[in-house]
Design an enzyme around this catalytic site. Structure first.
Site, PDB file in Angstrom:
ATOM      1  CE  LYS A 124       3.402  -5.898   3.981  1.00  6.78           C
ATOM      2  NZ  LYS A 124       2.858  -4.729   4.711  1.00  6.78           N
TER       3      LYS A 124
ATOM      4  CD  GLU B  91       7.751  -0.038   7.605  1.00  9.40           C
ATOM      5  OE1 GLU B  91       6.870  -0.838   7.214  1.00  9.40           O
ATOM      6  OE2 GLU B  91       7.872   1.112   7.139  1.00  9.40           O
TER       7      GLU B  91
ATOM      8  CG  ASP C 203       0.619  -4.014   2.142  1.00  6.03           C
ATOM      9  OD1 ASP C 203       0.666  -4.858   3.062  1.00  6.03           O
ATOM     10  OD2 ASP C 203       1.473  -3.128   1.975  1.00  6.03           O
TER      11      ASP C 203
ATOM     12  CD  GLU D  50       0.505  -1.566   8.007  1.00  2.00           C
ATOM     13  OE1 GLU D  50       0.107  -0.766   8.893  1.00  2.00           O
ATOM     14  OE2 GLU D  50       1.045  -1.194   6.957  1.00  2.00           O
TER      15      GLU D  50
ATOM     16  CG  ASP E  79      -0.411  -0.108   2.518  1.00  2.00           C
ATOM     17  OD1 ASP E  79       0.822  -0.238   2.625  1.00  2.00           O
ATOM     18  OD2 ASP E  79      -1.178  -0.047   3.500  1.00  2.00           O
TER      19      ASP E  79
HETATM   20  O1  KIV Z   1       3.572  -1.051   1.733  1.00  2.00           O
HETATM   21  C1  KIV Z   1       4.742  -1.483   1.725  1.00  2.00           C
HETATM   22  O2  KIV Z   1       5.522  -1.263   0.797  1.00  2.00           O
HETATM   23  C2  KIV Z   1       5.179  -2.247   2.872  1.00  2.00           C
HETATM   24  C3  KIV Z   1       6.639  -2.584   2.965  1.00  2.00           C
HETATM   25  C4  KIV Z   1       7.445  -1.394   3.248  1.00  2.00           C
HETATM   26  C5  KIV Z   1       6.892  -3.661   3.925  1.00  2.00           C
HETATM   27  O3  KIV Z   1       4.404  -2.575   3.704  1.00  2.00           O
END
Ligand code: KIV
Length: 256
Positions: free
Chosen positions: A109, A175, A80, A111, A41
Site C-alpha cells: 500500500k 482515511e 505499507d 499513500e 506503518d
Molecule cells: O498504517 C496504517 O495502519 C494505515 C491504516 C490506518 C489504513 O495506513
C-alpha cells in the site's frame, strides 16, 4: 484470500481489514477470519513509540512483515510502503515494493497519487492498494491529523481517488474524510473502498489493532474499542508486582 478476490467484493459483503505488527497480532487477526491484514506503518505509533509514521523505515517494515508472515495463513497480507521508500524515482518504488514482497507481503500500500509508481509495481507482479484523504505520512504538510476533503477540498480528494482507482489498485483506503464524500467516492470508483474514520458507506473498514482492542491509553473518535486491554493488562502486571513483593507468587505449584 487474494487481491483479485478482494477486488471482486466491491458492493458485496463488507471487507474486513485489520492491522497487525508481529506474529501474535497476525495470528489473532487471522484466526478471527479478517479478509485482509495490513502491516501498517502505524507500527511506528502503535508499537515503536514514534509520534507519527514519518520515522518508520523500510528495514523496520520488512522486519515486521516477516514476523506477521510467520503466523498468517488465510488473510491477504498487505504491507505499507513507508515514507521515503517511494516518491523519488519509479525504480526506487519498485525496489521497495519488491523488498516487502520478498519479506512475505502479497501486496503493498502507498499513500497518494503516485500513478507511475503504482503502474510499475503492478507491472512486476505486485498488487497495490491505494490510500487517499488523510494520508498520515503527510501529517506535517496537513498541519496535524485533520479531516481532509471538507468543502472545496472534496473535489481534490475525489480526483485523487478516481486517478488512483484508474491506475488499477485492487482496493483504496479512504482515511478521515466526511462520510458523504466517502459515499460519493465509493459510488464513483470501480475499486472497493476501505474506510477508516470515513463512515459506514465504504465497501469495507480498516482499524488499527491496538485501537480496536484498547491497547493504548489514547482514544480516537474513528475507532471503537472492543476491549479495554490497556486496563486489563495493566491490572495483571500490577498483580504480579504486588504478589512477587509479598511473596504470594511463586507458590509450590510454580516450582520445579
Ligand atoms: O498504517 C496504517 O495502519 C494505515 C491504516 C490506518 C489504513 O495506513
Amino acid at each position: 484470500m487474494t487481491a483479485p478476490a478482494i477486488r471482486a467484493m466491491k458492493g458485496g459483503e463488507p471487507i474486513v481489514c485489520l492491522t497487525a505488527y508481529d506474529a501474535v497480532t497476525g495470528a489473532l487477526a487471522d484466526q478471527a477470519n479478517v479478509d485482509l491484514i495490513l502491516v501498517g506503518d502505524s507500527v511506528g505509533n502503535a508499537v515503536l513509540g514514534y509520534e507519527t509514521t514519518v520515522p518508520v523505515t523500510l528495514d523496520e517494515m520488512t522486519h515486521h512483515v516477516r514476523a506477521v508472515r510467520r503466523s498468517v495463513q488465510h488473510a491477504l497480507l498487505v504491507a505499507d510502503m513507508p515514507l521515503g521508500s517511494y516518491g523519488s524515482t519509479v525504480g526506487q518504488a519498485v525496489d521497495s515494493a519488491v523488498a516487502l514482497a520478498k519479506a512475505g507481503a502479497e501486496a503493498v500500500k502507498l499513500e497518494g497519487s503516485f500513478l507511475e509508481e503504482i503502474a510499475a509495481i503492478q507491472k512486476v507482479g505486485i498488487p497495490v492498494m491505494g490510500h487517499v484523504g488523510m494520508t498520515p505520512q503527510s501529517v506535517n504538510l496537513f498541519g496535524g491529523f485533520k479531516v481532509q476533503g471538507k468543502d472545496a477540498h472534496a473535489e481534490h480528494v475525489m480526483a485523487s481517488a478516481r486517478e488512483v482507482s484508474e491506475a488499477g489498485v485492487f482496493a483504496l483506503v479512504l482515511e478521515l474524510i466526511p462520510m458523504s464524500l466517502a459515499k460519493l467516492i465509493t459510488d464513483a470508483v470501480a475499486t472497493p473502498t476501505i474506510g477508516i474514520g470515513a463512515g459506514p458507506h465504504c465497501d469495507g473498514q480498516v482499524q488499527v489493532f491496538h485501537d480496536l482492542v484498547g491497547l493504548t491509553p489514547h482514544r480516537f473518535r474513528h475507532a471503537k474499542r472492543y476491549a479495554e486491554s490497556w486496563d486489563i493488562l495493566g491490572r495483571a502486571i500490577a498483580d504480579y508486582v504486588s504478589e512477587t513483593r509479598t511473596r504470594a507468587f511463586p507458590t509450590d505449584e510454580h516450582a520445579s
